[in-house]
Design a protein around this motif. Sequence first.
Motif, short mmCIF file in Angstrom:
data_model
loop_
_atom_site.label_atom_id
_atom_site.label_comp_id
_atom_site.label_asym_id
_atom_site.label_seq_id
_atom_site.Cartn_x
_atom_site.Cartn_y
_atom_site.Cartn_z
N LEU A 298 0.89 -1.17 0.00
CA LEU A 298 0.00 0.00 0.00
C LEU A 298 0.92 1.21 0.00
O LEU A 298 1.75 1.35 0.90
CB LEU A 298 -0.86 -0.02 1.27
CG LEU A 298 -1.69 1.23 1.59
CD1 LEU A 298 -2.74 1.49 0.51
CD2 LEU A 298 -2.37 1.08 2.95
N LEU A 299 0.82 2.04 -1.04
CA LEU A 299 1.73 3.19 -1.09
C LEU A 299 1.02 4.41 -1.64
O LEU A 299 -0.09 4.32 -2.15
CB LEU A 299 2.98 2.87 -1.92
CG LEU A 299 2.88 2.95 -3.45
CD1 LEU A 299 4.26 3.08 -4.05
CD2 LEU A 299 2.19 1.73 -4.01
N ALA A 300 1.68 5.56 -1.51
CA ALA A 300 1.05 6.81 -1.94
C ALA A 300 2.05 7.73 -2.64
O ALA A 300 2.14 7.74 -3.87
CB ALA A 300 0.43 7.51 -0.73
N SER A 301 2.81 8.49 -1.84
CA SER A 301 3.60 9.59 -2.40
C SER A 301 4.57 9.17 -3.50
O SER A 301 4.80 9.93 -4.44
CB SER A 301 4.35 10.32 -1.28
OG SER A 301 5.13 9.41 -0.53
N GLY A 302 5.14 7.96 -3.39
CA GLY A 302 6.11 7.51 -4.39
C GLY A 302 5.55 7.56 -5.79
O GLY A 302 6.26 7.87 -6.75
N VAL A 303 4.23 7.28 -5.93
CA VAL A 303 3.58 7.33 -7.24
C VAL A 303 2.92 8.70 -7.45
O VAL A 303 3.16 9.38 -8.45
CB VAL A 303 2.51 6.23 -7.38
CG1 VAL A 303 1.68 6.42 -8.64
CG2 VAL A 303 3.17 4.86 -7.38
N VAL A 304 2.10 9.10 -6.49
CA VAL A 304 1.24 10.28 -6.71
C VAL A 304 2.06 11.55 -6.90
O VAL A 304 1.73 12.39 -7.73
CB VAL A 304 0.26 10.45 -5.51
CG1 VAL A 304 -0.72 11.58 -5.79
CG2 VAL A 304 -0.51 9.17 -5.25
N LYS A 305 3.15 11.68 -6.14
CA LYS A 305 3.91 12.92 -6.23
C LYS A 305 5.10 12.82 -7.20
O LYS A 305 5.90 13.76 -7.30
CB LYS A 305 4.38 13.33 -4.82
CG LYS A 305 3.19 13.69 -3.92
CD LYS A 305 3.58 14.19 -2.56
CE LYS A 305 4.05 15.62 -2.55
NZ LYS A 305 2.97 16.58 -2.82
N ALA A 306 5.18 11.70 -7.90
CA ALA A 306 6.29 11.54 -8.85
C ALA A 306 6.09 12.43 -10.07
O ALA A 306 4.94 12.68 -10.47
CB ALA A 306 6.38 10.08 -9.28
N LYS A 307 7.19 12.85 -10.69
CA LYS A 307 7.09 13.63 -11.94
C LYS A 307 6.47 12.76 -13.02
O LYS A 307 5.70 13.23 -13.85
CB LYS A 307 8.49 14.07 -12.39
CG LYS A 307 8.98 15.29 -11.69
CD LYS A 307 9.99 16.07 -12.59
CE LYS A 307 10.45 17.32 -11.91
NZ LYS A 307 11.57 17.11 -10.98
N ASP A 308 6.85 11.48 -13.02
CA ASP A 308 6.36 10.55 -14.03
C ASP A 308 5.79 9.31 -13.34
O ASP A 308 6.48 8.29 -13.20
CB ASP A 308 7.52 10.18 -14.97
CG ASP A 308 7.07 9.29 -16.11
OD1 ASP A 308 5.91 8.81 -16.08
OD2 ASP A 308 7.90 9.04 -17.02
N PRO A 309 4.52 9.37 -12.88
CA PRO A 309 3.94 8.23 -12.14
C PRO A 309 4.01 6.91 -12.92
O PRO A 309 4.22 5.86 -12.33
CB PRO A 309 2.49 8.66 -11.91
CG PRO A 309 2.53 10.15 -11.95
CD PRO A 309 3.59 10.50 -12.95
N GLU A 310 3.88 6.99 -14.25
CA GLU A 310 3.89 5.73 -15.01
C GLU A 310 5.25 5.04 -14.92
O GLU A 310 5.34 3.82 -14.81
CB GLU A 310 3.50 5.97 -16.48
CG GLU A 310 3.47 4.66 -17.25
CD GLU A 310 2.59 4.67 -18.48
OE1 GLU A 310 1.66 5.49 -18.56
OE2 GLU A 310 2.83 3.82 -19.35
N ALA A 311 6.32 5.84 -14.94
CA ALA A 311 7.67 5.26 -14.85
C ALA A 311 7.85 4.60 -13.48
O ALA A 311 8.42 3.51 -13.37
CB ALA A 311 8.72 6.34 -15.06
N VAL A 312 7.34 5.22 -12.44
CA VAL A 312 7.46 4.63 -11.09
C VAL A 312 6.65 3.33 -11.03
O VAL A 312 7.12 2.32 -10.51
CB VAL A 312 6.97 5.63 -10.01
CG1 VAL A 312 6.96 4.97 -8.63
CG2 VAL A 312 7.85 6.87 -10.00
N LEU A 313 5.45 3.35 -11.60
CA LEU A 313 4.62 2.15 -11.59
C LEU A 313 5.31 1.00 -12.32
O LEU A 313 5.29 -0.14 -11.88
CB LEU A 313 3.27 2.44 -12.26
CG LEU A 313 2.28 3.22 -11.38
CD1 LEU A 313 1.17 3.83 -12.21
CD2 LEU A 313 1.68 2.28 -10.33
#
Length: 224
Positions: A202-217
Motif C-alpha cells: 500500500l503506497l502513496a507519495s512515491g507514485v502520486v507525487k512523482a514527476k512521471d507516475p507511469e515510470a514509477v509504476l
Amino acid sequence: MAVPFILINLKSYTEGFGHNAQRIAQSAERIAYENDVRIGLAPGYMDIHPLHVHNSLPVFAQHIDGVTPGGAHTGHIVAEAVKAAGATGTLINHAERRLTLADIEASNRLARTAGLETVICTNNVATSGAAAFFNPDYIAIEPPPELIGSGISVSKADPEIIENSVAAVHSVNATVKVLTGAGITTGECVRTALDLGTDGVLLASGVVKAKDPEAVLRDLVSLI
Ligand code: G3P
C-alpha cells in the motif's frame, strides 16, 4: 500466494484528484494489464465514480463509517453508497484516519455485508493479529507512521515487524492477505515486501507525487 496487489492511496494530494487521478488510473491500468499484477487506486470520494466509469481497475474508498444504510447519519460515509458509486473495496483505520476497535469491527462488517473488499490498516504486530479476528480481505501493516511519505521503505527499515505481523495474522486467520506500506518507492522495495511474506504493498507519495507516475509504476512491478 495470491496475485501481488499494489494499492495506491491518492490521499488528498492535489496531484491525485480530478484529471490527475484519471491519468494515474490510465497508467496503472496499462501496467497491471501488461504485467499480470493487480493494481488498485484509493482516490478521494469524488473520484470513485468517475474512475469506476472510465477504467476497469479496482477502486477503494479511503475510509467508511460503521453506520447502517437507511438511517439519519448526516455527513457519514455509508458502505452501500460507496459500493453503489462503483468502489470495489475500502481502507479502514488508515494511519491518517484512525478508528476505535469497535469502529474498525463495525466498518469491516458493514463493508463486507455491502460486498466491499476490506483493507484494515494496522501499526504493529499486536494490532495486526487483533485485526485478523475481524476477517478482512487484507491487513496493511504500516509501521511506524514517521516512515509515511519519507521515501524510506518499511520493508528495509523494519523487516522484522513485517515478518512478525504476517505470522501473527496467519496464526489467527490464514486466509487474510497482508500488505505493507510506508516509504515504498521502488521495485526493490516491493520485491523485499513480497519476500518477507506479504501479498503486496500500500503506497502513496512515491507514485502520486512523482514527476512521471507511469515510470514509477513500471519500476514497482519490475521485480515481481
Ligand atoms: O496509504 C499509504 C501510506 O500511508 C504510505 O504513504 O507516501 O509513504 O507511500 P507513502
